[in-house]
Write a protein that holds these residues in place. Structure first.
Motif, short mmCIF file in Angstrom:
data_model
loop_
_atom_site.label_atom_id
_atom_site.label_comp_id
_atom_site.label_asym_id
_atom_site.label_seq_id
_atom_site.Cartn_x
_atom_site.Cartn_y
_atom_site.Cartn_z
N UNK A 10 56.77 58.66 86.55
CA UNK A 10 55.96 59.49 85.69
C UNK A 10 54.82 58.71 85.06
N UNK A 11 54.11 59.35 84.15
CA UNK A 11 53.02 58.72 83.43
C UNK A 11 52.91 59.34 82.05
N UNK A 42 43.27 63.77 73.41
CA UNK A 42 44.45 64.52 73.80
C UNK A 42 45.40 63.57 74.53
N UNK A 43 46.67 63.95 74.54
CA UNK A 43 47.68 63.15 75.22
C UNK A 43 48.41 64.01 76.24
N UNK A 44 48.87 63.38 77.31
CA UNK A 44 49.61 64.10 78.34
C UNK A 44 50.71 63.23 78.91
N UNK A 45 51.73 63.88 79.43
CA UNK A 45 52.86 63.17 80.06
C UNK A 45 53.41 64.01 81.19
N UNK A 46 54.00 63.32 82.14
CA UNK A 46 54.63 64.00 83.28
C UNK A 46 55.69 63.08 83.85
N UNK A 47 56.82 63.63 84.21
CA UNK A 47 57.84 62.82 84.89
C UNK A 47 58.60 63.69 85.88
N UNK A 48 59.12 63.06 86.91
CA UNK A 48 59.90 63.75 87.93
C UNK A 48 61.07 62.86 88.31
N UNK A 49 62.21 63.46 88.59
CA UNK A 49 63.41 62.69 88.94
C UNK A 49 64.11 63.36 90.12
N UNK A 50 64.76 62.53 90.91
CA UNK A 50 65.55 63.01 92.05
C UNK A 50 66.86 62.24 92.06
N UNK A 51 67.96 62.97 92.01
CA UNK A 51 69.29 62.36 92.01
C UNK A 51 70.07 62.87 93.20
N UNK A 52 70.75 61.96 93.89
CA UNK A 52 71.57 62.34 95.03
C UNK A 52 72.92 62.89 94.62
N UNK A 53 73.81 63.16 95.56
CA UNK A 53 75.14 63.67 95.24
C UNK A 53 75.86 62.76 94.25
N UNK A 54 76.64 63.39 93.35
CA UNK A 54 77.29 62.65 92.27
C UNK A 54 78.81 62.78 92.38
N UNK A 55 79.47 61.68 92.25
CA UNK A 55 80.95 61.67 92.23
C UNK A 55 81.37 61.41 90.79
#
Length: 873
Positions: free
Chosen positions: A599-600, A608-621
């Motif tokens: 993200x940033x 002005x201020x801005x933010x963005x983030x993205x996440x990807x998680x695989x299968x969870x045990x």
């Protein structure tokens, strides 16, 4: 042409060299009359003092000349150090002078920082804005850690002139920590913020990409024959008030009105100039704001911030984090002060016709803290406190009996840090102890004693641009077989799991031990930074008697890197980019999860201020998903968050935010919408509104557990959950020492449970094969009993039931606090707190109706007055 370029290059290099030089200020000892603190520099001593200027920008253009220059001078006498700062401004009418409460600085500002230990790691900061509002704090760990709860006694006056504005300070030596056996040199920096330009400039330049800032301070010379002053003050207090609530004529403990009376004393005594002993007898926290409302449907405890002054003052020395960063993982710690004076552990079971008076929390009888830093660079923090034995009172037809619900408990925490090699090497240790005086069998589910300890080591090199940190810690609890059996089967470790072949549940044990640690490798200088880290927590680790731990049995790996644009370019004023990768395992070597995030966050040239983030998680045990059953495989998910805020310099600031998440295989979804609006109609008043709406749905929400002959039933359901809240804050500052603050939060949460099911094969390849959905012939709802009746065929299970889980929670919490510091360190509080709460099994979410019904709930009101008086120097 070549000559001109050469001259320009030589000039630039000379400029950089001058910026890098360590500046020195030679202070003046007052031999005549000390200056009168009025914000006007007409005293003779200021005419004789050395005024220095040439401030350099720290931001936005690191290394460039400040837009407007600033001058300062320093002098001292036997008891005080005096500071005069003249902030020049060609447009005095553009100076932003906002009247706020102490430590909530807004608008233009000047400040002075003293590294009086001269350890290159710690400094005392004194800030003021043009309205005369003070802010004071202690920076530690080279500026990466700060304690804003420090409130020393000092004086300051300001004035706005035709050429800018002035600040004149008078700071007692007794409020600072230093040693007169050395060379009398302190670290020092003076700074200024020009609010309308969002510009920070410093007397001693600190580059924006520096790894910390205290080690880069200039030097203060000339403090001759200054003797350290031992602080000594006593602050007795008294509290009186009433509690009103809905009475119940049948309940002898609910007359509808209670009187509240309390008294105690706080003391602050300088054992040496560098070590301070804080004492508190029967501390009172009536002015403290309530915790925000929430509905927690997880198996883990919620973390709440500490707000009680006794524990937040000087809290940094007791910090021993298990992990790193913020958020949920950053909360785990060897010491969690909310354990002291907590809600009682035991709740008596009542017979029909009995009434109960249950204490809300354990009363803290006394507490003592010893903290400070010696001349040899040893930081010390010792906290000892005793919480009272608490009893509930039970009435049956006028006959009353007492039941102990919380034993007498002693809490101890000790922390030591040693600086070596000018603060480039830090070695430390910490130990905690909890002892409960358990005299009743019904309290045997609690450990009688709990001990934790840890050691940490940190090494900096390459001008502190790189560092490694190594941490190890251990725990041991002792108690009855019941207490240790409960600890083994708690959500943090779950020794009873049938597929946990690396741990064994032993119900005969009377102790449990564990260990953990982490390794961190950081690059913190320059534009490019990174962190490589590994964390381990053994299954037997238990910290929750005085610390905070959500889960043990974990190995966690993280690699994070970021790139920073500190100076304006293109459309950006500054820009920060980051990405990280993480994986986790249990101590059996099973992969629990893995994923990536990026993200940033940026400030644009229009502020002005801005933010963005993205996440990807695989299968969870997840080992804890079935709450004692085998581990469960869950689909991965993808998440995204974004937000922006308008120009914070304006009277009206708006900050919307959005978060979305989606589980693969349609396993779950979540969305969150938030909005913060802050309005300053006048410089002495502001109001903020923070509405927030969360919508969550999932196919697997835990409901119940049933044990069969050959198999077990882990009952789950689908769920739709809605949460709406609105945080309202208003702050009116009549004078810097007289403020009125209001906080209120209406809160509504609903949960709709449907599509009940039980787990069949928790690790099946296909998600839908991991559970069985009850058919219409297997599940029936009994409206009279408000529960579900399950009848399975050919499974070996007899008929069983469980209650409806649907809910609606409605709450309204509020605090109104009038604070008057009628003389330095002596305060009067007037407090009105109100709570309204209601629980229902009707789950429909109706915005207008739910909010309207909040006001029909009978409130509980607290009206308090608290008076304290400071005696001492």
């Amino acid at each position: 042409m070549l000559l001109a370029v050469s001259v320009m290059c030589i000039s630039l290099y000379a400029r950089k060299d001058s910026i890098r030089e360590t500046r020195i200020y030679e202070t003046l000892k007052i031999n005549s009359t000390s200056p009168r603190i009025d914000g006007i520099f007409d005293d003779q001593v200021w005419q004789e003092a050395d005024w220095q200027s040439e401030f350099i920008q720290h931001m936005p253009y690191s290394g460039k000349q400040a837009s407007f220059q600033t001058k300062f001078a320093i002098c001292y006498d036997a008891d005080y150090i005096y500071v005069a700062i003249e902030a020049m401004d060609p447009s005095p009418d553009s100076i932003v002078s906002r009247l706020t409460r102490r430590d909530d600085m807004d608008g233009d500002m000047v400040f002075i920082n003293f590294d009086s230990y001269h350890d290159l790691r710690t400094c005392f900061a004194f800030d003021v804005n043009p309205a005369g509002v003070k802010s004071d704090l202690i920076f530690a760990e080279n500026g990466t850690s700060q304690d804003e709860t420090w409130d020393p006694v000092w004086w300051v006056k300001t004035s706005i002139t035709n050429s800018g504005w002035n600040a004149e300070m008078k700071i007692p030596f007794s409020q600072l920590r230093f040693d007169n056996s050395g060379d009398g040199i302190w670290g020092i920096n003076v700074g200024r913020r020009i609010y309308r330009k969002e510009e920070m400039s410093l007397w001693q330049h600190v580059p924006a990409d520096a790894p910390g800032f205290i080690h880069l301070f200039g030097k203060l010379h000339g403090l001759k024959d200054v003797k350290p002053r031992k602080q000594a003050e006593i602050i007795p207090y008294t509290t009186a008030g009433i509690k009103s609530y809905e009475g119940d004529p049948a309940n002898p403990f609910q007359p509808g009105l209670d009187g509240l009376y309390s008294g105690g004393v706080d003391a602050k005594i300088g054992v040496t100039n560098n070590l301070t002993l804080d004492l508190s007898v029967n501390p009172d926290f009536g002015q403290v704001e309530a915790d925000p409302s929430e509905v927690n449907l997880t198996a883990y405890e919620s973390f709440f911030e500490e707000k009680r002054p006794l524990f937040i003052e000087g809290k940094n020395i007791y910090n021993f984090p298990l992990m790193f960063g913020g958020g949920g993982i950053g909360a785990e710690n060897l010491f969690y002060s909310r354990r002291i004076g907590r809600q009682p552990h035991y709740y008596p079971e009542l017979l029909e016709g009995e009434y109960l008076k249950q204490p809300e929390q354990a009363n803290i009888l006394a507490a003592a803290k010893l903290s400070g830093k010696t001349r040899n660079g040893t930081s010390i923090g010792i906290l000892e406190s005793v919480a009272a034995e608490e009893s509930a009172l039970i009435d049956f037809n006028g006959e009353q009996r007492e039941v102990i619900v919380e034993p007498l408990t002693n809490y101890f925490t000790g922390r030591v840090l040693q600086d070596i090699n000018e603060g480039n090497t830090i070695v430390g240790g910490m130990i905690t102890s909890t002892y409960r005086n358990i005299t009743q069998n019904h309290l045997n589910f609690l450990p009688t004693s709990a001990t934790t300890g840890g050691v940490d080591f940190q090494q900096y090199w390459n001008k502190r641009g790189y560092n490694i940190k190594m941490v190890n810690y251990y725990s041991r609890i002792e108690g009855s077989t019941e207490a240790i059996s409960i600890a083994q089967q708690s959500q943090a470790r779950l020794y009873q799991r049938p597929d946990a072949d690396y741990v064994t549940l032993d119900t005969t044990r009377t102790s449990l031990s564990g260990y953990g640690g982490n390794f961190q490798f950081w690059k913190t200088s320059g534009r490019f930074n990174f962190l490589a880290a590994m964390v381990w927590k053994s299954p037997g680790l238990e910290l929750n008697d005085i610390g905070f731990l959500r889960r043990s049995d974990e190995l966690f790996q993280l690699f994070w890197m970021g790139y920073h644009f500190y100076e304006p370019f293109s459309i950006f004023r500054n820009l920060n980019l980051s990405v990280n990768q993480f994986r986790a395992w249990d101590f059996g070597g099973n992969l629990a999860l893995g994923g990536v995030e990026g993200g940033f966050h940026a400030t644009f040239k229009n502020f002005w201020r801005g933010r963005y983030n993205i996440s990807l998680t695989g299968p969870k045990r997840i080992n804890s998903f079935l709450r004692g059953g085998p581990s469960m495989l869950l689909p991965g998910d993808i998440g995204m968050g974004m937000g922006f805020s308008t120009d914070e310099r304006k009277k009206l600031v708006i900050e919307p935010g959005f978060r979305f998440g989606k589980g693969f295989e349609d396993s779950q979804s979540s969305s969150n919408y938030s909005l913060e609006m802050v309005y300053h109609p006048i410089n002495s008043f502001n109001i903020s509104l923070e509405p927030e709406l969360s919508l969550n749905s999932g196919t697997l929400q835990y409901v119940s557990y049933y044990e069969g002959v050959d198999d077990n039933r882990y009952i789950f359901s689908s769920i739709d959950q809605s949460v709406l809240s609105l945080s309202i804050r208003m702050n009116l500052t009549l004078r810097p020492d007289l403020t009125i603050q209001f906080w209120g939060q209406p809160f509504v949460a609903t949960g709709n449970y449907f599509d009940y099911k039980y787990i069949t094969n928790p690790n099946a390849e296909v998600y839908s094969d991991r559970y069985h959905l009850f058919s219409d012939t297997e599940i029936n709802f009994d409206s009279d009993q408000n529960n579900f009746v399950i009848t399975e065929e050919n499974t070996g299970f007899e008929q069983y039931t469980f209650g409806s889980m649907d809910f609606k929670v409605k709450e309204f919490l509020s605090n109104l606090v009038i604070r008057w510091e009628y003389q330095p360190g002596s305060i009067v509080y007037l407090v009105w707190s109100q709570s309204r709460d209601h629980y229902d099994t009707y789950n429909a979410f109706q915005f207008s109706g739910d909010m309207r019904e909040l006001w029909n709930i009978e409130p509980t009101n607290y009206f308090l007055i608290k008076l304290s008086y400071r005696i001492g120097r």
